[in-house]
Write an enzyme that holds these catalytic residues in place. Structure first.
Site, PDB file in Angstrom:
ATOM      1  N   GLU A 226     -43.254 -82.221  30.406  1.00  0.00           N
ATOM      2  CA  GLU A 226     -41.864 -82.038  30.384  1.00  0.00           C
ATOM      3  C   GLU A 226     -41.535 -80.814  30.027  1.00  0.00           C
ATOM      4  OE1 GLU A 226     -40.952 -85.867  28.138  1.00  0.00           O
ATOM      5  OE2 GLU A 226     -41.318 -87.003  29.878  1.00  0.00           O
TER       6      GLU A 226
ATOM      7  N   ASP B 233     -86.781 -90.770  26.931  1.00  0.00           N
ATOM      8  CA  ASP B 233     -85.690 -91.358  27.049  1.00  0.00           C
ATOM      9  C   ASP B 233     -84.282 -91.102  27.771  1.00  0.00           C
ATOM     10  OD1 ASP B 233     -84.183 -90.953  23.850  1.00  0.00           O
ATOM     11  OD2 ASP B 233     -85.349 -90.118  24.467  1.00  0.00           O
TER      12      ASP B 233
ATOM     13  N   ASP C 203     -92.011 -88.219  24.402  1.00  0.00           N
ATOM     14  CA  ASP C 203     -91.338 -88.214  23.650  1.00  0.00           C
ATOM     15  C   ASP C 203     -91.570 -88.795  22.535  1.00  0.00           C
ATOM     16  OD1 ASP C 203     -88.640 -86.344  23.362  1.00  0.00           O
ATOM     17  OD2 ASP C 203     -88.212 -88.201  23.692  1.00  0.00           O
ATOM     18  N   TYR C 204     -90.782 -88.106  20.944  1.00  0.00           N
ATOM     19  CA  TYR C 204     -90.672 -88.833  20.417  1.00  0.00           C
ATOM     20  C   TYR C 204     -89.119 -89.571  19.715  1.00  0.00           C
ATOM     21  CZ  TYR C 204     -90.967 -89.460  14.939  1.00  0.00           C
ATOM     22  OH  TYR C 204     -90.926 -90.221  13.722  1.00  0.00           O
ATOM     23  N   ASP C 205     -88.314 -88.821  19.008  1.00  0.00           N
ATOM     24  CA  ASP C 205     -87.374 -89.808  19.093  1.00  0.00           C
ATOM     25  C   ASP C 205     -86.201 -90.086  20.532  1.00  0.00           C
ATOM     26  OD1 ASP C 205     -86.096 -88.592  16.529  1.00  0.00           O
ATOM     27  OD2 ASP C 205     -86.684 -86.843  17.062  1.00  0.00           O
TER      28      ASP C 205
END
Length: 567
Positions: A81, A383, A197-199
């Site tokens: 405005e 993941d 993969d790990y994590d």
């Protein structure tokens, strides 16, 4: 500039009174006026009252600066405005970087409201801006406001909805991992390649990277797999060498790839090979500077330094503000770094990682496949988005799944019409319940949903009297139903057929085509010896051909394959 600058603050009384806050503000105003004011001059004019809309617009029109120093807000329209009211004066806008409009009003002068000296300096600079700079900034802001209207937003939103509805890959559910199939293929193979993969895959995601220590049952299953002479087992992770050696280095015959493919250590070996040794890492200084800027402004965030990459974590920050800052940081990196340096940005789970372009997990998978061309069984699990490079590498000459699925779609398709509005909420609820039940039962079968013929829109192919209805995933604001070419609703597809169903799009927006592969193994969700598995829900967009819902379920599968867990 004391005696020359006046601050005007209008606070509308709230619906629920807050005497303590009102008293605190009043005390601050009195303190400022008593310290810096005089009989002839009042620095702060505070009006704790409702004012007419015309008075409000007049006030925005005559002031020299618009000063908005919110420490947090959603979408306050005062700044918009003010811009519309300043078409004659061209007054500059000072905006807190924590406001909702800060990301779009780039012509404003940004401040950190907690930096009092910084705010004072910006106010001084704004009051002394040249007329040319004022006009330039105002024109930029004004153009944004008049072009990005509610109508523009609605049009863009609908266009994105149509685009998403028309994207087949987003609608194809990934079947749950079929344990009998993978077990049978595993025991038949004479040589196997296993990559993890790990994590988030072998261990659940933790708030801090150091907390993701391996669990005992995972180590037991992994050691048993490595002990089998038929197996070649690799952990392909974004972690650095030190962490992988500390947590998993005691397992014999386990291969490692660290920092998303930057380093490799062969199974049974002790020497790490640096695959990025010849690359220029001079880009790190620019990235560290940007990451440090957002770390200072995002409480709970931190930088993880690796030899060939840099990661900014915001898992411990405020979820909404952390995601907002991550998007801002990503845009900053894309504009300042990607355009001139050979690096790429990986958007992970609550983190941003910058690495060299030619380094990724997919290159490691390709290297391993070329080193072991005689493997008869390949299993790859991950993941997040960094693991999609691995899945993409597995879609090679030996994996005809995509081509066969596309052929199946061309050979057996029916039109899918949009639902009417009455079915949207009902369908969304049924899909959610079906997906939950599907994951709990650990079955590759995707549940069916039957609708009466009265719910089917007109326009289907002639000769179709009755049908089994398969429901693609729900999209906001719309839903779809599908009609197969069977002649009786009692002839429902088998569980294997359902797990091999494919969904693609027609040329017209908002309509789908559904292809069911009735017993043809070439269109199945797997390709014999290659199993790519993602950790997540069935509707996750992925290149993997199977899914499990958690790391614990994957570890159980590994335990069954290795013989450490009874099936």
């Amino acid at each position: 500039m004391q005696g020359e600058v006046v601050l005007i603050q209008v606070t509308s009384p709230p619906l629920v009174k807050n005497p303590k806050l009102e008293a605190k503000i009043t005390e601050q105003v009195v303190h400022i006026n008593g310290t810096y004011g005089s009989l002839n001059f009042t620095p702060v004019h505070h009006y704790h009252q409702h004012i007419d809309r015309d008075e409000y617009y007049v006030l925005l029109s005559v002031v020299d600066i618009g000063l908005i120093t919110s420490v947090r807000d959603g979408m306050n329209t005062t700044s918009l405005e003010y811009i519309m009211c300043q078409q004659e004066n061209h007054g500059p806008l000072i905006l807190s970087e924590f406001t909702g409009t800060a990301g779009s009003l780039s012509g404003a002068m940004m401040v950190n409201p907690w930096d009092y000296q910084g705010v004072a300096k910006v106010i001084y600079d704004a009051l002394n801006l040249s007329e040319e700079d004022k006009i330039s900034r105002h024109n930029q802001l004004h153009k944004h406001v008049i072009t990005h209207t509610a109508q523009y937003w609605a049009k863009t939103f609908i266009a994105e909805l149509i685009l998403n509805v028309g994207t087949g890959e987003q609608s194809a559910p990934t079947p749950y991992l079929d344990l009998p199939i993978i077990t049978d293929q595993y025991h038949k193979a004479k040589k196997r390649l296993l990559m993890f993969d790990y994590d988030g895959t072998l261990t659940p995601i933790r708030k801090t990277p150091g907390a993701a220590v391996p669990q005992e049952h995972m180590l037991k299953a992994l050691a048993a797999l490595c002990a089998d002479p038929k197996n070649i087992v690799w952990v392909i992770s974004g972690r650095d060498q030190k962490v992988l050696e500390e947590w998993l280095g005691h397992i014999p015959n386990l291969g490692f790839s660290a920092e998303h493919g930057s380093f490799m250590r062969q199974p049974g070996g002790q020497k790490w090979v640096n695959l990025t040794e010849s690359l220029d890492m001079g880009w790190k200084n620019d990235v560290i500077e940007i990451f440090t800027y957002y770390t200072e402004r995002t409480q709970g965030s931190f930088i993880e330094h690796k030899r060939s990459s840099l990661t900014w974590h915001y898992r411990m920050a405020d979820p909404e503000f952390g995601a907002f800052q991550a998007k801002e940081c990503q845009n900053h990196l894309e504009n300042a770094v990607l355009s001139k340096l050979p690096v790429e940005i990986l958007v992970g789970k609550k983190n941003l990682e910058v690495r060299p372009t030619i380094v990724n997990k997919g290159e490691i998978v390709k290297r391993l496949l070329s080193q072991h061309p005689d493997v008869e069984f390949v299993m790859c699990a991950g993941d997040d988005k960094t693991d999609e490079d691995m899945f993409r590498a597995l879609v090679g000459p030996n994996n005809n799944n995509n081509n066969n699925a596309n052929a199946a779609r061309r050979n057996s398709t029916v039109v899918v019409e949009p639902y009417n509005n009455e079915l949207v909420a009902e369908t969304a609820e049924k899909i959610a319940n079906a997906t939950l039940a599907h994951s709990r039962e650990h079955s590759p079968v995707m549940p069916q949903l039957h609708l009466s013929s009265g719910h089917i829109a007109n326009g289907f192919a002639p000769g179709v009297q009755d049908a089994t209805h398969l429901i693609p995933p729900h999209h906001p604001g719309t839903a779809v139903s599908a009609e197969t070419t069977t002649t009786s609703s009692s002839l429902a597809p088998s569980s294997n057929d359902l797990s091999r169903s494919s969904i693609s799009t027609q040329g017209s927006a908002g309509s789908f085509s559904v292809g069911i592969n009735n017993g043809n193994s070439s269109g199945s969700a797997y390709n014999g010896e290659r199993f790519s598995i993602t950790i997540g829900h069935a509707l996750k967009k992925t290149l993997a051909n199977w899914h499990v819902t958690s790391p614990e379920e994957l570890i159980r599968v590994l335990g069954i394959l290795s013989g450490t867990v009874d099936s």
